[in-house]
Write a protein that holds these residues in place. Structure first.
Motif, PDB file in Angstrom:
ATOM      1  N   TRP A   1     -28.903  11.253 -32.200  1.00 51.02           N
ATOM      2  CA  TRP A   1     -27.696  11.961 -31.746  1.00 51.02           C
ATOM      3  C   TRP A   1     -26.601  11.941 -32.807  1.00 51.02           C
ATOM      4  N   ARG A   2     -26.634  10.919 -33.706  1.00 52.37           N
ATOM      5  CA  ARG A   2     -25.639  10.834 -34.785  1.00 52.37           C
ATOM      6  C   ARG A   2     -26.354  10.454 -36.073  1.00 52.37           C
TER       7      ARG A   2
ATOM      8  N   SER B   1     -22.632   2.289 -32.080  1.00 49.84           N
ATOM      9  CA  SER B   1     -23.252   3.615 -32.234  1.00 49.84           C
ATOM     10  C   SER B   1     -24.704   3.554 -32.675  1.00 49.84           C
ATOM     11  N   ASN B   2     -25.233   2.356 -32.904  1.00 48.07           N
ATOM     12  CA  ASN B   2     -26.620   2.249 -33.377  1.00 48.07           C
ATOM     13  C   ASN B   2     -27.637   2.965 -32.477  1.00 48.07           C
ATOM     14  N   PRO B   3     -27.520   2.850 -31.133  1.00 45.76           N
ATOM     15  CA  PRO B   3     -28.494   3.569 -30.291  1.00 45.76           C
ATOM     16  C   PRO B   3     -28.452   5.085 -30.502  1.00 45.76           C
ATOM     17  N   CYS B   4     -27.260   5.633 -30.759  1.00 41.78           N
ATOM     18  CA  CYS B   4     -27.139   7.080 -30.998  1.00 41.78           C
ATOM     19  C   CYS B   4     -27.868   7.477 -32.279  1.00 41.78           C
ATOM     20  N   VAL B   5     -27.803   6.591 -33.306  1.00 40.70           N
ATOM     21  CA  VAL B   5     -28.522   6.854 -34.555  1.00 40.70           C
ATOM     22  C   VAL B   5     -30.020   6.784 -34.296  1.00 40.70           C
TER      23      VAL B   5
END
Ligand SMILES: Cc1cc2nc3c(=O)[nH]c(=O)nc-3n(C[C@H](O)[C@H](O)[C@H](O)COP(=O)(O)OP(=O)(O)OC[C@H]3O[C@@H](n4cnc5c(N)ncnc54)[C@H](O)[C@@H]3O)c2cc1C
Length: 75
Positions: free
Chosen positions: A52-53, A44-48
């Motif tokens: 996005w997150r 999920s790092n790219p979303c952070v």
């Protein structure tokens, strides 16, 4: 009595510790050593990064999680 030590509490180490705890009897000890206090869900790092997150949504404090499962945790 065996004392199994898992190095690293990422995806692999955390799942390994859970599996060992389930597979070994209560007389055996399972410990995890990790560089930091938190679990981080790496995919999920790219979303952070793009907002996005939140960081809090993809991390968790390891100590209470392992304590609940009778796994020793050492940061
Ligand atoms: C953007 C992205 C998307 C991904 N998507 C997927 C996917 O969809 N499906 C999939 O299967 N995989 C995916 N992956 C790969 C997956 O995230 C990795 O394969 C997985 O995180 C590796 O797990 P690990 O436990 O080996 O390492 P990590 O998750 O990196 O954990 C290593 C742990 O060791 C600790 N550590 C490091 N050095 C030390 C030290 N010296 N002493 C103590 N502790 C230490 C770290 O703090 C960390 O907690 C993705 C990866 C990325 C970057």
């Amino acid at each position: 009595m065996a004392h199994v030590v898992v190095l690293g509490a990422g995806l692999s180490g955390t799942i390994m510790a859970y599996k060992l705890r389930d597979a070994l009897g209560a007389e055996h000890q399972v410990s995890v050593i990790n560089k930091g206090p938190e679990y981080s869900f790496i995919p999920s790092n790219p979303c952070v990064a793009v907002g996005w997150r939140d960081r809090e949504a993809v991390t968790a404090d390891l100590a209470p999680i392992f304590a609940k499962r009778r796994i020793d945790f050492h940061q």
